[in-house]
Scaffold this active site. Sequence first.
Site, PDB file in Angstrom:
ATOM      1  N   ARG A 112     -33.843 -11.487  46.075  1.00  0.00           N
ATOM      2  CA  ARG A 112     -35.266 -11.839  46.055  1.00  0.00           C
ATOM      3  C   ARG A 112     -36.027 -10.980  47.070  1.00  0.00           C
ATOM      4  O   ARG A 112     -35.640 -10.876  48.223  1.00  0.00           O
ATOM      5  CB  ARG A 112     -35.446 -13.325  46.381  1.00  0.00           C
ATOM      6  N   ARG A 121     -39.851 -11.663  40.290  1.00  0.00           N
ATOM      7  CA  ARG A 121     -38.753 -11.907  41.231  1.00  0.00           C
ATOM      8  C   ARG A 121     -37.465 -12.214  40.491  1.00  0.00           C
ATOM      9  O   ARG A 121     -37.495 -12.745  39.370  1.00  0.00           O
ATOM     10  CB  ARG A 121     -39.098 -13.017  42.223  1.00  0.00           C
ATOM     11  N   ASP A 124     -36.471 -17.652  41.976  1.00  0.00           N
ATOM     12  CA  ASP A 124     -37.260 -18.628  42.725  1.00  0.00           C
ATOM     13  C   ASP A 124     -36.445 -19.900  42.833  1.00  0.00           C
ATOM     14  O   ASP A 124     -35.917 -20.379  41.815  1.00  0.00           O
ATOM     15  CB  ASP A 124     -38.530 -18.963  41.939  1.00  0.00           C
ATOM     16  N   ASP A 126     -37.343 -23.570  44.361  1.00  0.00           N
ATOM     17  CA  ASP A 126     -38.390 -24.381  44.987  1.00  0.00           C
ATOM     18  C   ASP A 126     -38.022 -25.858  44.955  1.00  0.00           C
ATOM     19  O   ASP A 126     -37.592 -26.373  43.909  1.00  0.00           O
ATOM     20  CB  ASP A 126     -39.725 -24.201  44.254  1.00  0.00           C
TER      21      ASP A 126
END
Length: 199
Positions: A112, A121, A124, A126
């Site tokens: 990343r 990217r 991710d 999250d």
Amino acid sequence: MSSSDPTAEPNAFDLESRVDSADTTLHRQHCAVIALGSNLGNRLDTLQGAVDALADTPGLRIKAVSSVYETEAVGGPEEQPNYYNAVVVLRTSLPPRDLLERGNAIEDAFGRVREVRWGPRTLDVDILAYEGVLSDDPQLLLPHPRSHERAFVLAPWLDAQPEAEVPGHGRVDALLEALGGPAAQGVKRREDIRLTLPE
């Protein structure tokens, strides 16, 4: 003639449920929900690698993984590749900040790069929500900001956790319906590919 050897007798109980129950006595377990996204490289392999890395994390047990959803990139530079998105529901004894650090480490392991805001990217990771925790810390906003407005988050979240709620915003199913349903905002469930839970 009966045997007194317990290893020769069939199991009369559900070992997995007993192990799960024993886990909860070691540390206080919390439910957390994590979103995964990728739009560079082999997106499916990357998402599967992230699931595997989470499963290898001490103090964390994955309970559900959503289907894979594909969507166009939201915000950032134009003409980005489409994203693959998924949601993972887990039980963990890790505090939120440690879980965030683990997520960042997994992102880094998959190359990343954080050069362009909302740019493409490889991965991710999250935290969407962490049981009982609301946070306005800029480094760890909980629930994740704008998650209640994004079908590419809500559709896989509903898939993995049908009774889910976004703290402070309401049930995931109602929020998704208000946006237009599972196919809102160009989100498409990929029936031809899937992620698997590690054995």
